[in-house]
Design a protein around this motif. Structure first.
Motif, PDB file in Angstrom:
ATOM      1  N   ARG A  18       5.080  -1.201  -2.820  1.00 47.97           N
ATOM      2  CA  ARG A  18       4.834  -2.020  -4.277  1.00 47.97           C
ATOM      3  C   ARG A  18       3.438  -1.366  -4.350  1.00 47.97           C
ATOM      4  O   ARG A  18       3.368  -1.065  -4.888  1.00 47.97           O
ATOM      5  CB  ARG A  18       4.547  -3.423  -3.505  1.00 47.97           C
ATOM      6  N   LYS A  19       2.806  -1.137  -3.037  1.00 44.59           N
ATOM      7  CA  LYS A  19       1.307  -0.448  -3.875  1.00 44.59           C
ATOM      8  C   LYS A  19       1.071   1.385  -4.956  1.00 44.59           C
ATOM      9  O   LYS A  19       0.909   1.311  -5.896  1.00 44.59           O
ATOM     10  CB  LYS A  19       0.274  -0.053  -2.503  1.00 44.59           C
ATOM     11  N   THR A  22       3.471   0.923  -7.634  1.00 44.86           N
ATOM     12  CA  THR A  22       2.534   0.239  -9.033  1.00 44.86           C
ATOM     13  C   THR A  22       1.457   0.816  -9.553  1.00 44.86           C
ATOM     14  O   THR A  22       0.703   1.738 -10.699  1.00 44.86           O
ATOM     15  CB  THR A  22       1.848  -0.579  -8.420  1.00 44.86           C
ATOM     16  N   HIS A  23       1.027   2.070  -8.619  1.00 47.83           N
ATOM     17  CA  HIS A  23       0.038   3.386  -8.913  1.00 47.83           C
ATOM     18  C   HIS A  23       0.236   4.504  -9.711  1.00 47.83           C
ATOM     19  O   HIS A  23       0.342   5.043 -10.417  1.00 47.83           O
ATOM     20  CB  HIS A  23      -0.871   3.782  -7.669  1.00 47.83           C
ATOM     21  N   LYS A  25       3.564   4.238 -10.937  1.00 52.30           N
ATOM     22  CA  LYS A  25       3.818   2.957 -12.599  1.00 52.30           C
ATOM     23  C   LYS A  25       2.353   3.981 -13.502  1.00 52.30           C
ATOM     24  O   LYS A  25       2.745   4.240 -14.518  1.00 52.30           O
ATOM     25  CB  LYS A  25       3.841   1.810 -12.513  1.00 52.30           C
ATOM     26  N   ALA A  26       1.228   3.283 -13.359  1.00 48.02           N
ATOM     27  CA  ALA A  26       0.532   3.545 -13.845  1.00 48.02           C
ATOM     28  C   ALA A  26      -0.244   5.476 -13.848  1.00 48.02           C
ATOM     29  O   ALA A  26      -0.324   5.069 -15.755  1.00 48.02           O
ATOM     30  CB  ALA A  26      -0.837   2.552 -13.078  1.00 48.02           C
ATOM     31  N   GLN A  72      13.606  -2.098  -4.760  1.00 49.25           N
ATOM     32  CA  GLN A  72      11.620  -2.190  -4.849  1.00 49.25           C
ATOM     33  C   GLN A  72      10.934  -1.942  -6.622  1.00 49.25           C
ATOM     34  O   GLN A  72      10.396  -1.793  -6.343  1.00 49.25           O
ATOM     35  CB  GLN A  72      11.207  -2.015  -3.587  1.00 49.25           C
ATOM     36  N   ILE A  76       8.963  -3.173  -9.648  1.00 49.04           N
ATOM     37  CA  ILE A  76       7.425  -2.877 -10.475  1.00 49.04           C
ATOM     38  C   ILE A  76       8.177  -2.784 -11.562  1.00 49.04           C
ATOM     39  O   ILE A  76       7.234  -2.645 -12.143  1.00 49.04           O
ATOM     40  CB  ILE A  76       7.556  -1.897  -8.884  1.00 49.04           C
ATOM     41  N   VAL A  78       8.945   0.597 -12.616  1.00 42.54           N
ATOM     42  CA  VAL A  78       8.923   1.428 -12.881  1.00 42.54           C
ATOM     43  C   VAL A  78      10.151   2.438 -13.515  1.00 42.54           C
ATOM     44  O   VAL A  78      10.968   2.258 -12.380  1.00 42.54           O
ATOM     45  CB  VAL A  78       7.681   1.804 -11.602  1.00 42.54           C
TER      46      VAL A  78
END
Length: 139
Positions: A18-19, A22-23, A25-26, A72, A76, A78
Motif C-alpha cells: 500500500r505504501k 501510494t508513493h 501513484k503520487a 491491491q 489504491i 493507481v
C-alpha cells in the motif's frame, strides 16, 4: 522526469505494498509516468521440496498472486500494468526493468538485520546491480 516506474511488491505484505503503490501513484501523477508493478514468486527450489507440494501448486500460486496484486492496485486507485513472475526477486526485477526500459525502480526496504549485512537483501542487491535508478523508501 521519470517516464516509466517499476514497483516491485510483495502481496503478502499489504501494508508495505500500500505504501509503495501510494508513493508510486503520487510520483507518477506528478511526473506523468507509466507505472509497472511486479510481484515475484520465489521458485519452489529443489525437486525434493516440490514433491511435497500438490500438483498445480505453482499455477495456483501464480493465479492467486495475480488476483491479490490486482486487488491491491485497484484498492489504491493507481493505473498500472501488473506482472507476476517466478524466480529470484532481484534477478527477475532487474531483467524486467531492462526489458521495459524503465527510468526508475521504486522499492521498499526495512531496517536491515545482521543477516542482510552479510548476505544482502533484495533491495540492497537491486541498488548494487541495477543499471537503472533506484529509489528506496524506508519504513
Amino acid at each position: 522526469m521519470f517516464k516509466k516506474i517499476l514497483v516491485p511488491v510483495d502481496v503478502s505484505l499489504p501494508g508495505e505494498t500500500r505504501k509503495l503503490l501510494t508513493h508510486a501513484k503520487a510520483l507518477g501523477s506528478q511526473w506523468g509516468s507509466d507505472i509497472h508493478v511486479v510481484c515475484v514468486i520465489p521458485n519452489v527450489g529443489m525437486p525434493i521440496v516440490g514433491s511435497y507440494l500438490s500438483d498445480g501448486f505453482e499455477k495456483s500460486a501464480h493465479s492467486e498472486t495475480e488476483i491479490e496484486l490486482t486487488r491491491q492496485i485497484e484498492e489504491i486507485g493507481v493505473t498500472a500494468k501488473s506482472y507476476v513472475l517466478q524466480g529470484t526477486v532481484y534477478d527477475r526485477v532487474i531483467a524486467l526493468a531492462n526489458t521495459l526500459d524503465v527510468d526508475l525502480i521504486l522499492i521498499g526496504a526495512h531496517q536491515p538485520e545482521l543477516k542482510d549485512y552479510l548476505l544482502g537483501s533484495n533491495a540492497a542487491r537491486l541498488v548494487r546491480h541495477s543499471a537503472k535508478s533506484v529509489l528506496v523508501l524506508r519504513d
